[in-house]
Design an enzyme around this catalytic site. Structure first.
Site, PDB file in Angstrom:
ATOM      1  CB  SER A  55      -0.925  -0.052   1.219  1.00  0.00           C
ATOM      2  OG  SER A  55      -1.754   1.089   1.273  1.00  0.00           O
ATOM      3  CE1 TYR A 111       0.376   4.538  -6.159  1.00  0.00           C
ATOM      4  CE2 TYR A 111       0.136   5.943  -4.233  1.00  0.00           C
ATOM      5  CZ  TYR A 111       0.741   4.872  -4.865  1.00  0.00           C
ATOM      6  OH  TYR A 111       1.689   4.133  -4.202  1.00  0.00           O
ATOM      7  CE  LYS A 162      -0.453   1.622  -3.919  1.00  0.00           C
ATOM      8  NZ  LYS A 162      -0.046   0.222  -4.138  1.00  0.00           N
TER       9      LYS A 162
HETATM   10  N1  LIG Z   1       8.143   4.479  -4.796  1.00  0.00           N
HETATM   11  C1  LIG Z   1       7.356   4.964  -3.853  1.00  0.00           C
HETATM   12  O1  LIG Z   1       7.528   6.107  -3.388  1.00  0.00           O
HETATM   13  C2  LIG Z   1       6.248   4.116  -3.280  1.00  0.00           C
HETATM   14  C3  LIG Z   1       5.693   4.540  -2.061  1.00  0.00           C
HETATM   15  C4  LIG Z   1       4.659   3.815  -1.499  1.00  0.00           C
HETATM   16  C5  LIG Z   1       4.192   2.675  -2.127  1.00  0.00           C
HETATM   17  N2  LIG Z   1       4.757   2.273  -3.307  1.00  0.00           N
HETATM   18  C6  LIG Z   1       4.186   1.073  -3.928  1.00  0.00           C
HETATM   19  O2  LIG Z   1       5.182   0.092  -4.056  1.00  0.00           O
HETATM   20  C7  LIG Z   1       4.893  -0.741  -5.184  1.00  0.00           C
HETATM   21  C8  LIG Z   1       6.129  -0.822  -6.072  1.00  0.00           C
HETATM   22  O3  LIG Z   1       6.458   0.492  -6.490  1.00  0.00           O
HETATM   23  P1  LIG Z   1       7.940   0.897  -6.906  1.00  0.00           P
HETATM   24  O4  LIG Z   1       8.258   2.146  -6.199  1.00  0.00           O
HETATM   25  O5  LIG Z   1       8.857  -0.246  -6.823  1.00  0.00           O
HETATM   26  O6  LIG Z   1       7.643   1.315  -8.432  1.00  0.00           O
HETATM   27  P2  LIG Z   1       8.429   0.980  -9.794  1.00  0.00           P
HETATM   28  O7  LIG Z   1       9.884   1.076  -9.577  1.00  0.00           O
HETATM   29  O8  LIG Z   1       7.792   1.869 -10.821  1.00  0.00           O
HETATM   30  O9  LIG Z   1       8.026  -0.534 -10.070  1.00  0.00           O
HETATM   31  C9  LIG Z   1       6.694  -0.859 -10.370  1.00  0.00           C
HETATM   32  C10 LIG Z   1       6.616  -2.326 -10.709  1.00  0.00           C
HETATM   33  O10 LIG Z   1       5.230  -2.621 -10.973  1.00  0.00           O
HETATM   34  C11 LIG Z   1       5.189  -3.292 -12.225  1.00  0.00           C
HETATM   35  N3  LIG Z   1       3.920  -3.144 -12.909  1.00  0.00           N
HETATM   36  C12 LIG Z   1       3.254  -2.012 -13.256  1.00  0.00           C
HETATM   37  N4  LIG Z   1       2.116  -2.335 -13.896  1.00  0.00           N
HETATM   38  C13 LIG Z   1       2.058  -3.693 -13.947  1.00  0.00           C
HETATM   39  C14 LIG Z   1       1.127  -4.638 -14.473  1.00  0.00           C
HETATM   40  N5  LIG Z   1      -0.012  -4.248 -15.089  1.00  0.00           N
HETATM   41  N6  LIG Z   1       1.389  -5.969 -14.317  1.00  0.00           N
HETATM   42  C15 LIG Z   1       2.507  -6.386 -13.688  1.00  0.00           C
HETATM   43  N7  LIG Z   1       3.444  -5.546 -13.210  1.00  0.00           N
HETATM   44  C16 LIG Z   1       3.211  -4.216 -13.330  1.00  0.00           C
HETATM   45  C17 LIG Z   1       6.338  -2.686 -13.019  1.00  0.00           C
HETATM   46  O11 LIG Z   1       6.621  -3.547 -14.109  1.00  0.00           O
HETATM   47  P3  LIG Z   1       7.148  -3.023 -15.554  1.00  0.00           P
HETATM   48  O12 LIG Z   1       8.646  -2.951 -15.420  1.00  0.00           O
HETATM   49  O13 LIG Z   1       6.677  -4.074 -16.492  1.00  0.00           O
HETATM   50  O14 LIG Z   1       6.505  -1.680 -15.794  1.00  0.00           O
HETATM   51  C18 LIG Z   1       7.405  -2.683 -11.945  1.00  0.00           C
HETATM   52  O15 LIG Z   1       7.939  -3.964 -11.773  1.00  0.00           O
HETATM   53  C19 LIG Z   1       3.673  -0.121  -5.876  1.00  0.00           C
HETATM   54  O16 LIG Z   1       2.518  -0.822  -5.486  1.00  0.00           O
HETATM   55  C20 LIG Z   1       3.653   1.305  -5.324  1.00  0.00           C
HETATM   56  O17 LIG Z   1       2.364   1.841  -5.327  1.00  0.00           O
HETATM   57  C21 LIG Z   1       5.769   2.963  -3.891  1.00  0.00           C
END
Ligand SMILES: NC(=O)c1ccc[n+]([C@@H]2O[C@H](COP(=O)([O-])OP(=O)(O)OC[C@H]3O[C@@H](n4cnc5c(N)ncnc54)[C@H](OP(=O)(O)O)[C@@H]3O)[C@@H](O)[C@H]2O)c1
Length: 276
Positions: free
Chosen positions: A133, A147, A151
């Protein structure tokens, strides 16, 4: 040896969890849209890394990949629902595709994954389901409405699910990081603001990755520690920005609700008051 199932393992937090688990000596069933992105890890870790193509918007494919992962491993201890994306823009300016695509990935995709994982976890006598989340599941920033909708939605779904599946030995963790230095903000779509919104609350500067307090390795490490602990919290709030902002927001919300006590109780009565 612990076995992990992870969605969105190509980059960011999902990949970091996969790499840290492999370095611990664990097995990883990694799912991602382009499995070739893990060729390097496959060479390094051999058959401890299992990979399949999975776009979480495809429920039929989730079902097939999940069944195959459980069939190919003695058990899967932890399922990590991580795949997600963001769209920045004023709520009014988003296209139907942007609304539906974000919901399909972050909310429906996570729900369908959980629905497919639970029967397998139940059949093996328990396990852990980890859902990414965000602090954005407790509070909101203008310009990020869809978004937050996903969440906040996933928080409600998982809090309910957690209670339902606890009797089967299935533990559920909602991971709520702050802003983490990953590819998330670069990957997020930016919808140009229409004229009425320019200079308003939705016209916020793009967050700068270098200003973000949290590293993906710290978030992945804390997630792994929580998933492997005997008694993981339902909500795992991570990072200094998230701690400060969420505790202040929840305190403020509570104070506002408590201030409405008399109005809330008064609304139990018939209106207009029935004469005796
Ligand atoms: N970064 C932050 O500040 C943050 C903060 C709080 C929560 N989060 C949460 O943490 C999680 C991971 O985020 P992250 O920061 O690691 O982002 P990220 O670096 O952009 O990675 C996102 C991942 O999700 C995959 N993805 C997107 N759409 C998809 C789909 N339809 N089917 C399968 N895979 C898909 C992407 O794959 P592709 O390479 O194929 O696009 C990538 O592996 C998310 O749920 C995000 O909401 C992130």
């Amino acid at each position: 040896m612990t076995t992990w199932f992870i969605t969105g393992a190509s980059r960011g937090i999902g990949r970091e969890i996969a790499e840290q688990a492999l370095r611990r000596g664990d097995r990883v069933a990694a799912t991602l849209r382009r499995p070739e992105q893990l060729d390097g890890l496959a060479e390094e870790y051999g058959d401890r890394l299992w990979r399949r193509r999975l776009d979480v918007r495809d429920s039929a494919r989730i079902e097939a990949v999940m069944a195959q992962a459980f069939a190919d491993h003695e058990r899967i201890d932890v399922v990590v629902s991580n795949a997600g994306l963001g769209v920045f823009g004023a709520a009014e300016d988003l296209t139907d595709e942007q609304v539906e695509g974000t919901v399909a990935t972050n909310l429906t995709g996570s729900i369908q994954l959980a629905r497919r994982a639970v029967p397998h976890l139940r059949a093996q006598g328990g396990g852990v389901f980890v859902q990414l989340s965000s602090m954005g599941g407790h509070l909101t920033f203008p310009g990020f409405a869809i978004y937050h909708a996903t969440k906040w939605g996933i928080e409600g779904y998982f809090e309910t699910l957690a209670a339902e599946v606890a009797p089967f030995g299935i533990k559920t963790v909602l991971v709520e990081p702050g802003m983490v230095r990953t590819s998330f903000y670069d990957a997020a779509e930016r919808v140009p603001l229409s004229a009425p919104y320019r200079g308003g609350p939705a016209d916020a500067p793009r967050p700068r990755v270098e200003d973000m307090p949290a590293s993906q390795s710290g978030v992945a490490h804390a997630t792994i520690e929580a998933a492997l602990s005997d008694d993981p919290p339902l909500r795992l709030l991570l990072n200094s920005d998230a701690y400060d902002a969420v505790t202040a927001t929840v305190r403020g919300r509570l104070a506002s609700l408590v201030g409405q006590r008399d109005t809330a109780y008064a609304a139990d009565a018939e209106y207009p008051a029935l004469s005796a």
